[in-house]
Design an enzyme around this catalytic site. Structure first.
Site, PDB file in Angstrom:
ATOM      1  N   CYS A 101       0.973  -1.190  -0.010  1.00 46.85           N
ATOM      2  CA  CYS A 101       0.013  -0.093   0.012  1.00 46.85           C
ATOM      3  C   CYS A 101       0.922   1.274   0.060  1.00 46.85           C
ATOM      4  O   CYS A 101       1.949   1.147   0.668  1.00 46.85           O
ATOM      5  CB  CYS A 101      -0.946   0.102   1.171  1.00 46.85           C
ATOM      6  SG  CYS A 101      -0.323   0.589   2.667  1.00 46.85           S
ATOM      7  N   GLU A 102       0.285   1.960  -0.954  1.00 48.24           N
ATOM      8  CA  GLU A 102       1.322   3.201  -0.796  1.00 48.24           C
ATOM      9  C   GLU A 102       1.260   4.432   0.266  1.00 48.24           C
ATOM     10  O   GLU A 102       1.920   5.370   0.694  1.00 48.24           O
ATOM     11  CB  GLU A 102       0.795   4.151  -2.220  1.00 48.24           C
ATOM     12  CG  GLU A 102      -0.226   4.791  -2.309  1.00 48.24           C
ATOM     13  CD  GLU A 102      -0.643   5.642  -3.415  1.00 48.24           C
ATOM     14  OE1 GLU A 102       0.161   5.271  -4.543  1.00 48.24           O
ATOM     15  OE2 GLU A 102      -1.393   6.392  -3.677  1.00 48.24           O
ATOM     16  N   HIS A 103       0.087   3.920   1.281  1.00 45.58           N
ATOM     17  CA  HIS A 103       0.144   5.028   2.152  1.00 45.58           C
ATOM     18  C   HIS A 103       1.046   4.684   3.309  1.00 45.58           C
ATOM     19  O   HIS A 103       1.454   5.331   4.267  1.00 45.58           O
ATOM     20  CB  HIS A 103      -1.230   5.017   2.743  1.00 45.58           C
ATOM     21  CG  HIS A 103      -2.321   5.380   1.726  1.00 45.58           C
ATOM     22  ND1 HIS A 103      -3.395   4.830   1.517  1.00 45.58           N
ATOM     23  CD2 HIS A 103      -2.124   6.424   0.911  1.00 45.58           C
ATOM     24  CE1 HIS A 103      -4.143   5.372   0.412  1.00 45.58           C
ATOM     25  NE2 HIS A 103      -3.338   6.574   0.332  1.00 45.58           N
ATOM     26  N   HIS A 104       1.379   3.134   3.480  1.00 43.13           N
ATOM     27  CA  HIS A 104       2.045   2.908   4.805  1.00 43.13           C
ATOM     28  C   HIS A 104       3.251   2.077   4.315  1.00 43.13           C
ATOM     29  O   HIS A 104       4.145   1.358   5.257  1.00 43.13           O
ATOM     30  CB  HIS A 104       1.159   1.998   5.665  1.00 43.13           C
ATOM     31  CG  HIS A 104       0.007   2.685   6.274  1.00 43.13           C
ATOM     32  ND1 HIS A 104      -1.152   2.532   5.693  1.00 43.13           N
ATOM     33  CD2 HIS A 104      -0.258   3.524   7.137  1.00 43.13           C
ATOM     34  CE1 HIS A 104      -2.027   3.460   6.117  1.00 43.13           C
ATOM     35  NE2 HIS A 104      -1.567   4.129   7.275  1.00 43.13           N
ATOM     36  N   GLN A 142      -5.498  -0.414  -3.553  1.00 46.11           N
ATOM     37  CA  GLN A 142      -6.465  -1.347  -4.286  1.00 46.11           C
ATOM     38  C   GLN A 142      -7.262  -0.992  -5.384  1.00 46.11           C
ATOM     39  O   GLN A 142      -7.496  -1.807  -6.431  1.00 46.11           O
ATOM     40  CB  GLN A 142      -7.186  -2.028  -3.197  1.00 46.11           C
ATOM     41  CG  GLN A 142      -7.883  -3.455  -3.685  1.00 46.11           C
ATOM     42  CD  GLN A 142      -8.374  -4.077  -2.564  1.00 46.11           C
ATOM     43  OE1 GLN A 142      -8.189  -4.218  -1.450  1.00 46.11           O
ATOM     44  NE2 GLN A 142      -9.233  -4.906  -3.024  1.00 46.11           N
ATOM     45  N   HIS A 170      -5.228  -5.994   3.902  1.00 40.96           N
ATOM     46  CA  HIS A 170      -4.402  -4.736   4.179  1.00 40.96           C
ATOM     47  C   HIS A 170      -3.625  -5.147   5.623  1.00 40.96           C
ATOM     48  O   HIS A 170      -4.150  -4.716   6.563  1.00 40.96           O
ATOM     49  CB  HIS A 170      -4.903  -3.417   3.833  1.00 40.96           C
ATOM     50  CG  HIS A 170      -5.359  -3.239   2.651  1.00 40.96           C
ATOM     51  ND1 HIS A 170      -4.759  -2.409   1.673  1.00 40.96           N
ATOM     52  CD2 HIS A 170      -6.420  -3.843   1.909  1.00 40.96           C
ATOM     53  CE1 HIS A 170      -5.508  -2.396   0.519  1.00 40.96           C
ATOM     54  NE2 HIS A 170      -6.362  -3.208   0.692  1.00 40.96           N
ATOM     55  N   CYS A 172      -1.972  -2.647   6.908  1.00 38.51           N
ATOM     56  CA  CYS A 172      -2.176  -1.431   7.571  1.00 38.51           C
ATOM     57  C   CYS A 172      -3.333  -1.409   8.477  1.00 38.51           C
ATOM     58  O   CYS A 172      -3.417  -0.664   9.273  1.00 38.51           O
ATOM     59  CB  CYS A 172      -2.037  -0.369   6.622  1.00 38.51           C
ATOM     60  SG  CYS A 172      -3.026  -0.173   5.300  1.00 38.51           S
TER      61      CYS A 172
HETATM   62 ZN    ZN Z   1      -2.110   1.285   4.085  1.00 41.97          ZN
END
Ligand code: ZN
Length: 209
Positions: A101-104, A142, A170, A172
């Site tokens: 995931c690009e956020h975490h 996603q 996920h 995260c």
């Molecule tokens: Zn994430």
């Protein structure tokens, strides 16, 4: 950046476990330095035995997990497109995939279900999994992963329609924050006939259940 050169080595070897570690050479000095700094920031000692090679391992693993940036759908499909008069729905379901995931920058993983309605061309079935990896081996969300797979296949196949459904967990979500261990996220992208025709879409959704 040395990334391009390293990727060539990676492609030649077929995977990221190269011979570089064996003879003790540096794999990617800059990247390894960043990982070492991160270990220090995490109150660790990068010189202790178990961690000495960690920066190099992380650099190699991250290069592999983001190797999709260096690939295109055309590259992986190349000579696996066949002329065929079949107009029936083709479905490949439960294709495992792993992404970040690009956020975490934590993993998310699960299964993808892909369907298409051929329009004179079919694709080797194993290549569908390769196309999924082209987009999964990047930093992703996603929703975008789902759309990119659908559009990538639509472009290369010129199909009447493409449908992609992805179910994923996920890290995260399951490891931190709300800690919903069993939560799964489902996304879908419907193109062409799958978007315009309820019965076609219904048939696909029924067959992947
Ligand atoms: Zn994430």
């Amino acid at each position: 950046m040395t990334k391009k050169k390293d990727m060539d080595t990676l492609h030649k070897n077929g995977h990221y476990a190269g011979s570089l570690e064996a003879n003790g050479k540096v794999y990617d000095e800059e990247f390894e330095g960043l990982v070492r700094n991160m270990l220090v920031r995490l109150s660790e000692d990068p010189r202790r035995e178990g961690l000495v090679k960690t920066p190099q391992r992380v650099a190699k693993a991250m290069d592999f997990l983001t190797s999709g940036y260096e690939m295109t759908v055309e590259d992986v499909v190349r000579d696996a497109l066949f002329e065929e008069n079949c107009e029936e729905m083709v479905i490949v379901k439960d294709v495992e995939f792993y992404s970040l995931c690009e956020h975490h920058m934590l993993p998310f993983f699960g299964h993808a279900h892909v369907g298409y309605l051929p329009n004179g061309k079919v694709i080797g079935l194993s290549k569908i999994a390769r196309v999924i990896d082209v987009f999964a081996r990047r930093l992703q969300v996603q929703e975008r992963l789902t759309t990119q797979i659908a559009e990538g296949l639509m472009d290369i196949l010129g199909a009447h329609g493409v449908a992609v459904v992805i179910e994923a967990s996920h890290f995260c979500m399951v490891m931190r924050g709300v800690q919903k261990q069993d939560s799964r996220t489902v996304t879908s992208s419907m193109l062409g006939t799958f978007r315009n025709n309820d019965r076609t879409r219904g048939e696909f959704l029924e067959l992947i259940r």
